[in-house]
Design an enzyme around this catalytic site. Structure first.
Site, PDB file in Angstrom:
ATOM      1  CD  GLU A 295      -3.400   0.309   1.486  1.00  0.00           C
ATOM      2  OE1 GLU A 295      -4.630  -0.737   1.852  1.00  0.00           O
ATOM      3  OE2 GLU A 295      -3.231   0.720   2.872  1.00  0.00           O
ATOM      4  CG  HIS A 324       6.918 -29.623   0.272  1.00  0.00           C
ATOM      5  ND1 HIS A 324       7.585 -30.656   0.980  1.00  0.00           N
ATOM      6  CD2 HIS A 324       7.847 -29.137   1.651  1.00  0.00           C
ATOM      7  CE1 HIS A 324       8.592 -30.922   0.813  1.00  0.00           C
ATOM      8  NE2 HIS A 324       9.239 -29.907   1.662  1.00  0.00           N
ATOM      9  CE  LYS A 437     -11.324   2.160   1.408  1.00  0.00           C
ATOM     10  NZ  LYS A 437     -10.457   3.209   3.501  1.00  0.00           N
TER      11      LYS A 437
END
Ligand code: PA5
Length: 468
Positions: A295, A324, A437
């Protein structure tokens, strides 16, 4: 000095076998003047009050405020739930999981240094609903800490409203003020308004400190103090790191050196930065770092307003688990990554691996300490990556405790500031998160965003022509 975390950078240098994929000391040193200028600028900015996060570890008032409230409330509650998201939750999660047992919530009351802690940074109805079901019979012994600087964050607001209504319905004779502590802006914002109206106990998100830089303020410290974390030691670790990261000399300043190395690799075609902790306790600290780095550093424009679209992509991979899952790609895929391992010397707890008995093939494991295995996995993976000419850094923790975690947090906060300066961007804003938002507000029916809703709706409506 006791218990200093250290940055090991030899395996980022060109001796990894191919100058193209390593840095020369000269290359790093050439950034020395630029780093010295940045250090001077950051010191001035700090003195002018423009970098308030840098001074949080020196704020006795914060520690006192948090300790006093935690002192009053501790012992009264069996369960605590933190409501928040992003910078208002990731630090809390990281402190809890790095500094308390992975089995913390399952420990009996007598063994737990505080209430059970749940930090729910999402609005998934199954996850949140299940937790509410769990809390229903325990509500009278539950404390909620709602954390939101603005108070208008949809996820946190939804959680808060749900909990408030549940408390009103299920505990009609109880006072809400006995169950809710709000951490929010000291003076303004939706949540501060609610606090004033309802009379909730409150803590402060310091002025000028963005969520992702706020873990060492009331935001991160309250749930930590409630759960027995030594917040004085956290701040002490950060203060001690401050002494190291304010040095103008690049080679003496681990934050500047980390940023310089990341910057040079970014410029040389390695935009992906993998952090790989070889410690389960440190994995959520990597999520905290991921937000901080992403950010702060992913920006469209530089400080002159020129479109640059910069930003390294931070990636978390847990050692040994993700060996893995990821290492095939990391070794043989594009050489576009720089790796930062987190290594722990003393885990503070040991497990002796069981006997292999007659199974000759597994006898090498018999009776060995598990800490040796996880650290061998780290060294083995690092060796394998180096064979593939992948640059590696290591942050070494002598042990994981509040003092070393405080150092780590401060190191990476300041490294982020250096990286932002090197990239010539505004490290402290996040303009690109607003549109999503607002679109959510619009889709949820907020009056103010109805025009936006008309634009969004055609994009969101499913077009059956493209469904198979
Ligand atoms: O780092 C940030 O600024 C964000 O992640 C915010 O912390 C997050 O959006 C939550 O904001 P608020 O605390 O206002 O609810």
């Amino acid at each position: 000095m006791a218990e200093q975390i250290t940055l090991y950078y030899k395996h980022a240098l060109s001796q990894i076998g191919n100058p193209e994929h390593g840095l020369s000391i000269d290359e790093i040193n050439r950034l020395g003047d630029k780093i010295a200028q940045i250090t001077t600028k950051m010191n001035k900015d700090r003195q002018a009050g423009k970098l308030p996060y840098r001074d949080l570890p020196y704020e006795d008032l914060i520690r006192r405020r948090v300790t006093d409230l935690a002192g009053k409330l501790k012992g009264k509650y069996e369960t605590m739930m933190v409501l928040g998201i992003g910078g208002s939750a990731l630090g809390n999660i990281a402190l809890q999981t790095s500094l308390n047992s992975p089995m913390y919530n399952l420990l009996p009351d007598s063994k737990r240094p505080g209430p059970r802690l749940f930090i729910i940074d999402n609005v998934d109805p199954v996850q949140f609903g299940s937790l509410l079901d769990y809390l229903e019979s325990r509500l009278d012994k539950t404390l909620f800490n709602v954390i939101s600087k603005s108070g208008r964050t949809a996820e946190t607001a939804a959680q808060f409203l749900t909990v408030q209504e549940m408390l009103r319905k299920k505990l009609p004779n109880a006072k809400l003020t006995d169950h809710i502590v709000a951490t929010t802006d000291a003076k303004s914002g939706t949540m501060r308004g609610i606090v004033q109206k309802e009379g909730f106990a409150s803590l402060e998100v310091p002025d000028g400190v963005g969520g992702r830089f706020s873990v060492l303020s009331d935001v991160g410290l309250f749930s930590a103090a409630m759960c027995g974390v030594d917040i004085e030691a956290l701040h002490e670790g950060a203060r001690d790191m401050d002494q190291r990261v304010k040095k103008a000399d690049l080679m003496e300043n681990p934050a500047a050196l980390y940023a310089a190395i990341q910057y040079l690799f970014y410029q040389k075609g390695k935009p992906l930065s993998v952090m790989m902790p070889y410690s389960y306790q440190l994995k959520d600290l990597c999520d905290w770092y991921r937000q901080l780095w992403a950010e702060s550093l992913g920006k469209e424009k530089d400080l002159q307003g020129k479109v640059v679209h910069v930003g390294p992509t931070p990636i978390k991979a847990l050692g040994a688990t993700d060996q893995h899952s990821q290492v095939q790609l990391y070794r043989e895929g594009p050489n576009d990554k720089v790796f930062t391992f987190l290594e722990v010397e003393d885990f503070g707890q040991e497990v002796t691996i069981g006997s292999a008995g007659q199974v000759e093939e597994l006898s090498y494991l018999s009776g060995q300490p598990m800490s040796k295995l996880i650290n061998s996995e780290k060294h083995g993976t690092e060796y394998a990556l180096l064979q593939s000419k992948r640059p590696c850094l290591t942050v070494r923790f002598p042990a994981i405790n509040a003092y070393t975690v405080g150092q780590f947090i401060y190191l990476f906060e300041v490294a982020t500031s250096y990286m932002g300066e090197l990239l010539d961007i505004n490290t402290y804003d996040q303009p690109a998160v607003e549109l999503g938002k607002e679109a959510t507000f619009a889709l949820m029916g907020q009056e103010k965003y109805q025009l936006l809703k008309q634009k969004i709706q055609p994009v969101c409506d499913i077009d059956n022509n493209f469904l198979i």
